[in-house]
Design a protein around this motif. Structure first.
Motif, PDB file in Angstrom:
ATOM      1  N   ALA A  59      68.616   8.272   3.265  1.00 50.52           N
ATOM      2  CA  ALA A  59      68.626   7.717   4.623  1.00 50.52           C
ATOM      3  C   ALA A  59      69.962   7.957   5.323  1.00 50.52           C
ATOM      4  CB  ALA A  59      68.300   6.228   4.591  1.00 50.52           C
ATOM      5  N   ALA A  63      70.418  10.584   8.401  1.00 48.46           N
ATOM      6  CA  ALA A  63      70.811   9.964   9.678  1.00 48.46           C
ATOM      7  C   ALA A  63      72.087  10.613  10.228  1.00 48.46           C
ATOM      8  CB  ALA A  63      71.012   8.466   9.500  1.00 48.46           C
ATOM      9  N   ARG A  66      71.223  14.146  11.365  1.00 47.87           N
ATOM     10  CA  ARG A  66      70.380  14.117  12.572  1.00 47.87           C
ATOM     11  C   ARG A  66      71.255  13.894  13.810  1.00 47.87           C
ATOM     12  NH1 ARG A  66      66.439  10.197  11.545  1.00 47.87           N
ATOM     13  NH2 ARG A  66      65.336  11.809  10.420  1.00 47.87           N
ATOM     14  N   ARG A  67      72.182  12.940  13.714  1.00 46.28           N
ATOM     15  CA  ARG A  67      73.098  12.697  14.848  1.00 46.28           C
ATOM     16  C   ARG A  67      73.951  13.931  15.127  1.00 46.28           C
ATOM     17  NH1 ARG A  67      73.601   7.728  12.234  1.00 46.28           N
ATOM     18  NH2 ARG A  67      75.615   8.329  11.359  1.00 46.28           N
TER      19      ARG A  67
END
Length: 155
Positions: A59, A63, A66-67
């Motif tokens: 996760a 995350a 992705r950012r």
């Protein structure tokens, strides 16, 4: 459409960008940097989805990447738009440019499908199955976008 594209090329800041000995190469370099950051973050994220780097928490790793990918995409969008503006009429008529835009759209749809899958599975998408298929497709799409972009400069 031709008048619209010609109008873009005649905007004052576009003419300035085109005439500048320094500005255009800087925008070009920033575009390359953004693309590098985008592809690196996408590839690492997709490899993690496929089961690589299992020692890293899924996760948090995804995350962060992705950012990073979204920020890099924004940078590539801005700098790419500036590069496009200098020869808008020429680029808009190139089949390879249109193919690149279509590939970016497909990559975006693939991302949305992955996000929907993530919501359906509670955000922790396991390796394998549909997630891996979408991740492999993502890697293929973004690599194709890179190649299409490079061909634009040589046609």
């Amino acid at each position: 459409m031709a008048e619209f594209l010609a109008g873009i090329e005649q905007l004052a800041f576009v003419r300035g960008l085109k005439a500048s000995f320094v500005a255009y190469p800087i925008v070009n370099a920033l575009h390359i940097m953004a693309i590098g950051a985008l592809l690196t973050s996408v590839m690492l994220m997709d490899l993690r989805v496929c089961g690589a780097f299992r020692a890293l928490p899924y996760a948090a790793f995804v995350a962060l990447l992705r950012r990073t990918a979204l920020g890099a995409f924004a940078g590539a969008l801005v700098t790419g738009s500036l590069l496009f503006s200098v020869k808008a009429s020429t680029y808009a008529a190139m089949p390879i440019f249109l193919a690149k835009m279509a590939l970016i759209m497909l990559a975006g749809l693939n991302f949305l499908a992955f996000m929907r899958l993530g919501r359906a599975t509670g955000g922790d998408v396991p390796a394998g199955g549909a997630a891996s298929v979408l991740a492999v497709f993502s890697m293929l799409l973004w690599t194709s976008v890179l190649f299409a972009g490079r061909f634009i400069g040589f046609l």
